[in-house]
Scaffold this active site. Structure first.
Site, PDB file in Angstrom:
ATOM      1  N   SER A   1       0.791  -1.222   0.000  1.00 30.87           N
ATOM      2  CA  SER A   1       0.000   0.000   0.000  1.00 30.87           C
ATOM      3  C   SER A   1       0.829   1.280   0.000  1.00 30.87           C
ATOM      4  CB  SER A   1      -0.961   0.000   1.190  1.00 30.87           C
ATOM      5  OG  SER A   1      -0.242  -0.169   2.389  1.00 30.87           O
TER       6      SER A   1
ATOM      7  N   HIS B   1      -5.527  -3.516  -2.495  1.00 29.59           N
ATOM      8  CA  HIS B   1      -5.325  -2.509  -3.547  1.00 29.59           C
ATOM      9  C   HIS B   1      -5.297  -3.099  -4.956  1.00 29.59           C
ATOM     10  CE1 HIS B   1      -4.494   0.738  -0.710  1.00 29.59           C
ATOM     11  NE2 HIS B   1      -3.905  -0.201   0.019  1.00 29.59           N
TER      12      HIS B   1
ATOM     13  N   LYS C   1     -11.961   0.184  -1.131  1.00 26.95           N
ATOM     14  CA  LYS C   1     -10.992   0.918  -1.949  1.00 26.95           C
ATOM     15  C   LYS C   1     -11.551   1.068  -3.367  1.00 26.95           C
ATOM     16  CE  LYS C   1      -7.578   0.501   1.434  1.00 26.95           C
ATOM     17  NZ  LYS C   1      -6.713  -0.354   2.226  1.00 26.95           N
TER      18      LYS C   1
HETATM   19  C1  LIG Z   1      -6.670  -0.559   3.611  1.00 26.29           C
HETATM   20  C2  LIG Z   1      -6.045  -1.870   3.800  1.00 26.29           C
HETATM   21  C3  LIG Z   1      -6.641  -2.817   4.635  1.00 26.29           C
HETATM   22  C4  LIG Z   1      -7.840  -2.498   5.474  1.00 26.29           C
HETATM   23  O1  LIG Z   1      -8.994  -2.425   4.710  1.00 26.29           O
HETATM   24  P1  LIG Z   1     -10.251  -1.623   5.285  1.00 26.29           P
HETATM   25  O2  LIG Z   1     -11.411  -2.183   4.559  1.00 26.29           O
HETATM   26  O3  LIG Z   1     -10.004  -0.190   4.998  1.00 26.29           O
HETATM   27  O4  LIG Z   1     -10.309  -1.901   6.754  1.00 26.29           O
HETATM   28  C5  LIG Z   1      -6.063  -4.066   4.694  1.00 26.29           C
HETATM   29  N1  LIG Z   1      -4.952  -4.366   3.993  1.00 26.29           N
HETATM   30  C6  LIG Z   1      -4.350  -3.470   3.197  1.00 26.29           C
HETATM   31  C7  LIG Z   1      -3.143  -3.875   2.426  1.00 26.29           C
HETATM   32  C8  LIG Z   1      -4.869  -2.192   3.081  1.00 26.29           C
HETATM   33  O5  LIG Z   1      -4.253  -1.297   2.318  1.00 26.29           O
END
Ligand SMILES: *Cc1c(COP(=O)(O)O)cnc(C)c1O
Length: 393
Positions: free
Chosen positions: A181, A209, A240
């Site tokens: 990320s 992502h 996302k």
């Molecule tokens: C954002 C993210 C999460 C968490 O997801 P949410 O639905 O926002 O709680 C988990 N793993 C990664 C790699 C992320 O970037």
């Protein structure tokens, strides 16, 4: 408050402040697609995970509204009690078919999915081999599992191999983000899948992502890497590229059935609201119905990167919507973010503990809804800011 507590809290906050690591949330006053209003100033948004622009999609707003009218605004209880609205089953079916897996399980967030899956599957006596740059939620999940955790250098397949060399008849997990990320690179999934297979280990990929963004049909980093999803446990989020909220695990029938019986973050929390479930169901369909949105995103990604490179900057090289510009120390990173903010581009500085010390950066991200003009404007603001702050000479 007792002075023992007061002292601890104040001291910690002061230390954080002194190191330039204070955190402050900015109130977004209005949202206009990829532009937002902050402090009465309209700024370009280049730091969102809303890669496909789905948070504003009319069909998703409509699906959410309709579900709220039909079902109400909340689930009313945990999924195990009476909060398991039928929309959950529909979303799970849709998710497993989207990810080409046997079955899927929906959680309230991606963070909770990670905790539920990793700590649900692995326990004392098991071994987790974990990439050093894995998301914080996976780090916490490992701790919660009480399994033995072996952290290996980022994306280094030979280190993964070495860390597993003494494993013969122990249960092991290879745990990695699909897309990292803060760096925007993709894990070496083909090699890790092969390694998992040869060691009888379970490969768990957090594709927060990648889902909706990567691969010919937007299935994510496994599709991008040519890895057969059969046998792999994929975790993902609807929050996302898919524009909503919620997490999921998708994988083999036995794994999902086990998690359905063992995940504490599934039971001891209220189910997702109907509006969110309905919008998630619809967003998975949109990925197939509107492939031009994904194509547009990738066009923006490559134009943006190309223009940055031509101007002398070195953005990360991954194929994803995440484009880091490495700066190094905290102060110049904050200076550049502030300069950008004052000239109309919003992109906060990434500092420890979100990134390793000395690796501060701007983490820019593209959206399908950025116009070419907005991409060009962003590049020119970034180049100006880089010169003004000495990042580019
Ligand atoms: C954002 C993210 C999460 C968490 O997801 P949410 O639905 O926002 O709680 C988990 N793993 C990664 C790699 C992320 O970037």
């Amino acid at each position: 408050m007792h002075s023992l507590w007061e002292q601890k809290l104040e001291q910690t906050l002061n230390e954080q402040r002194a190191r330039g690591l204070s955190r402050k949330m900015v109130d977004v006053e209005e949202v206009h697609g990829p532009e937002i209003t902050i402090d009465n100033q309209r700024v370009l948004l280049f730091s969102s995970n809303d890669y496909l622009g789905y948070t504003q999609h009319p069909a998703l707003k409509e699906a959410a509204r309709k579900a709220a009218d039909e079902w109400g605004v909340g689930a009313g209880a945990s999924r195990l009690i009476s909060g398991n609205l039928g929309l959950n089953a529909e979303l799970e079916k849709k998710t497993s078919s989207f990810k080409h897996t046997d079955d899927a399980l929906v959680f309230c967030t991606g963070f909770m999915a990670n905790l539920g899956v990793v700590a649900g599957l692995a326990g004392p006596g098991d071994i987790i081999i974990s990439d050093s740059l894995n998301h914080a939620s996976l780090v916490d999940a490992c701790r919660l599992s009480k399994a033995e955790v072996r952290i290996v250098p980022h994306a280094d397949v030979s280190s993964f191999k070495k860390a597993m060399s003494d494993i013969s008849d122990q249960r092991a997990v290879i745990l990695t983000d699909g897309v990292f990320s803060m760096d925007g690179d993709v894990a070496p999934l083909a090699d890790l899948a092969e390694l998992a297979e040869s060691k009888g280990a379970l490969l768990i990929v957090d594709d927060a992502h990648g889902t909706g963004v990567l691969g010919e049909t937007g299935r994510g980093s496994l599709e991008y890497s040519g890895v057969d999803p059969k046998g792999v446990v994929q975790i993902g989020t609807f929050s996302k590229a898919l524009g909503g909220l919620g997490g999921f695990a998708a994988g083999p029938e036995l794994v999902i059935e086990y998690l359905r019986n063992r995940s504490r973050t599934l039971f001891y929390t209220t189910g997702l609201p109907p509006s969110v479930l309905a919008s998630n169901i619809k967003s998975l369909s949109l990925v197939d119905q509107e492939p031009e949105t994904r194509a547009r995103l990738h066009e923006n990604i490559s134009n943006f990167k190309q223009q940055l490179v031509e101007s002398g900057l070195r953005p990360g090289s991954g194929p994803t919507a995440i484009v880091p510009i490495m700066i190094g120390e905290t102060d110049p990173t904050l200076a550049m973010a502030a300069q950008l903010r004052s000239t109309g581009l919003y992109c906060p500085a990434m500092r420890p503990p979100t990134v390793p010390p000395g690796e501060c950066r701007l983490r820019l991200s593209l959206m399908a809804t950025h116009t070419s003009e907005q991409v060009e404007r962003a590049v020119s603001l970034i180049i100006d800011a880089a010169h003004k702050t000495g990042v580019l000479s």
